[in-house]
Design an enzyme around this catalytic site. Structure first.
Site, short mmCIF file in Angstrom:
data_model
loop_
_atom_site.label_atom_id
_atom_site.label_comp_id
_atom_site.label_asym_id
_atom_site.label_seq_id
_atom_site.Cartn_x
_atom_site.Cartn_y
_atom_site.Cartn_z
N LYS A 189 0.83 -1.21 0.00
CA LYS A 189 0.00 0.00 0.00
C LYS A 189 0.87 1.26 0.00
CE LYS A 189 -1.43 -1.50 3.82
NZ LYS A 189 -2.04 -1.77 5.14
N THR A 228 -7.09 9.05 9.94
CA THR A 228 -6.73 7.83 9.21
C THR A 228 -6.35 6.69 10.16
OG1 THR A 228 -4.43 8.61 9.06
CG2 THR A 228 -5.90 9.13 7.21
N GLY A 230 -6.35 3.43 11.96
CA GLY A 230 -6.95 2.12 11.71
C GLY A 230 -7.18 1.79 10.26
N THR A 231 -6.59 2.54 9.34
CA THR A 231 -6.84 2.27 7.92
C THR A 231 -6.30 0.90 7.50
OG1 THR A 231 -4.85 3.57 7.47
CG2 THR A 231 -6.97 4.65 7.13
N GLY A 232 -5.13 0.52 8.01
CA GLY A 232 -4.56 -0.78 7.65
C GLY A 232 -5.41 -1.93 8.15
N CYS A 233 -5.87 -1.84 9.39
CA CYS A 233 -6.75 -2.87 9.96
C CYS A 233 -8.04 -2.96 9.14
CB CYS A 233 -7.09 -2.54 11.41
SG CYS A 233 -5.66 -2.32 12.49
#
Length: 525
Positions: A189, A228, A230-233
């Site tokens: 990402k 932003t 917690g975007t990866g989770c």
């Protein structure tokens, strides 16, 4: 292993840490599972004390308890896809692998597993010991269907120097290295590595298939948004949910990325630091954020990016490029001018219909501004025709082409049977596309001939890149944004608008294709 009843939603399991602030970790995962209408379960690996300002403390759950949670859930309820996040320690990883090997003796019996290699929180707090990296890479990655590192995590896991990834080519090289560690799919990402500047600032993601040795590179606008957390989770959970719904990895990644982009765009203020994204934007009344100074055109950008390859093929079409260089054959240009004159008559009527569809005097006046611009545009066409010996009367008598009739019919049909928003959307590709192509070519440093003595078409390009037409474009965009800002639309309605915009764009491309093809027939007449 428990099988799923046909009437039961897909069963999703997150193996991750708890976020007391609710923005990341299992809290974000479970919200995402619910947003995708799946049933969510959790195995907690660690407990964190954190909020929007950062992580205050971390305590791990014993590996034995992690295994007990995992075995309890899988043996009774069953799992259709697994997502992992913060795994805390090498002992925890070993316990998870042992349980998975016992519960799923063969690779074919395991559900899809999405591994988000959480190493550092959004606020910069370390969530994974460096000494456990080898266990994650060598022991756990082979269990993964897809891994989803961001750029800093990718550098760390691939053994690259921090900050060494600077380009898309660097990202691809890193993804290839990670693909050698056992997982077939690597989704690297690029949110931490925005490229470009100003309105062109964008994010590039790379999906690498290590079996087929093929990459899928995707691009989307960079959203200037502090919320932003917690975007990866959230992204890895969305991918897992879509895999459980039967989508392929590329389809699940695309859907998950779209979901997260909207979740970021619609995030609301919460706390004093980096707040969470809006996990339930699909269920709420507002699918898009309100325009801001940093992002003044969220609806317009969403429409253009819905099918970005199509939009790029339109605004970079060989026809306007050929006019800018002066190399477009005259029969093609004359065909276009004649047909576009007749299209613009109907286009003007359509924008006049927009004025009729509103009782707001300012919006009515703005629609009239666009109609006035269309009238000026048609007179420009008349002047070009007369320059080449085609009188106004002859121009009026030209028979409309099939491409023209198809486009006119679609625009008028959508405008008549739809509401004001439908009208705004179906007319937008023409207004916006000509403006974008004109502005690009007027400012181009190569491939253009600005000498009107050698390039008879340059005056046409100048008009669309000039102030009067760019002013009409701004008016059109303002109307689009105002219509949606004042009357929020549902995700389903947003999808309808995107389909209308997409179809109108296809018809614009066909219109210019027909002009180029006309050289073959007109030149022989």
């Amino acid at each position: 292993m428990a099988s799923r009843d046909p009437g039961t939603p897909p069963r999703l399991l997150t193996i991750a840490g708890s976020d007391s602030g609710g923005g990341a970790g299992i809290q974000a995962d479970l919200k995402t599972f619910s947003a995708f209408e799946t049933y969510g379960m959790s195995v907690i690996t660690a407990i964190t004390a954190q909020n929007t300002l950062g992580v205050k403390g971390v305590e791990g759950i014993t590996p034995a308890m992690v295994s007990q949670q995992l075995e309890a859930v899988v043996s009774d309820i069953g799992v259709d896809a697994i997502k992992t996040g913060m795994l805390y320690s090498s002992a925890t990883i070993a316990a998870i692998i042992s349980s998975l090997s016992s519960l799923y003796p063969t690779a074919s019996s395991r559900p899809p597993i999405v591994v988000d290699p959480v190493c550092v929180s959004t606020s910069g707090h370390s969530l994974f010991p460096i000494e456990a990296l080898d266990s994650l890479r060598n022991d756990f990655f082979p269990y993964a269907t897809v891994i989803t590192p961001n750029v800093p995590e990718g550098e760390l896991l691939a053994g690259l120097e921090a900050g060494s990834i600077k380009t898309v080519e660097d990202m691809l090289g890193c993804a290839k290295l990670l693909g050698k560690m056992g997982a077939r799919w690597v989704y690297l990402k690029g949110g931490h590595l925005p490229l470009g500047e100003g309105a062109g600032k964008h994010v590039v993601d790379v999906l690498w298939d290590s079996v087929e040795e093929k990459e899928i590179v995707s691009e989307r606008p960079f959203l200037e948004q502090k919320n932003t957390h917690g975007t990866g989770c959230t992204l890895s959970s969305a991918i897992a949910a879509e895999l459980a719904n039967g989508k392929s990895v590329p389809e699940a990644v695309r859907s998950g990325a779209d979901y997260v982009a909207r979740a970021i765009a619609t995030a609301y203020p919460l706390g004093s630091g980096s707040g969470p994204v809006h996990h339930f934007h699909l269920m709420g009344p507002r699918s898009l954020p309100l325009p801001t100074k940093l992002h003044p055109t969220p609806f317009t950008d969403y429409l253009r990016n819905y099918d970005r390859p199509l939009w790029e093929s339109y605004v970079n079409h060989p026809f306007p490029n050929g006019l800018a260089s002066g190399k477009m054959p005259l029969p093609s240009f004359l065909h276009f001018i004649e047909q576009d004159y007749h299209f613009l008559k109907q286009y003007g009527r359509t924008n006049a219909l927009a004025a009729y569809k509103t009782e707001n005097m300012e919006e009515m006046a703005a629609s009239i501004v666009i109609v006035d611009a269309v009238v000026k545009e048609t007179e420009m066409h008349v002047a070009y025709c007369e320059k080449y010996g085609i009188s106004r009367a002859q121009l009026m008598a030209v028979e409309e082409s099939v491409a023209n009739l198809a486009y006119n019919r679609y625009v008028l049909d959508i405008s008549q049977k739809g509401d004001l928003l439908d009208n705004r959307v179906v007319t937008a590709p023409c207004l916006l596309g000509y403006g974008e192509a004109g502005l690009r070519l007027v400012n181009a440093s190569e491939g253009v001939d600005r000498n009107e003595e050698t390039n008879p078409y340059w005056g046409w390009i100048k008009e669309y890149g000039g102030d009067w037409y760019q002013g009409a474009v701004k008016t059109g965009i303002d109307l689009l944004e105002k219509t949606v800002a004042e009357s929020p639309i549902s995700p389903a309605r947003l999808e309808e608008c995107c389909k209308i915009f997409q179809q109108a764009t296809k018809l614009e491309v066909n219109f210019w294709d027909a002009a180029i093809e006309a050289e073959q027939t007109r030149g022989k007449q």
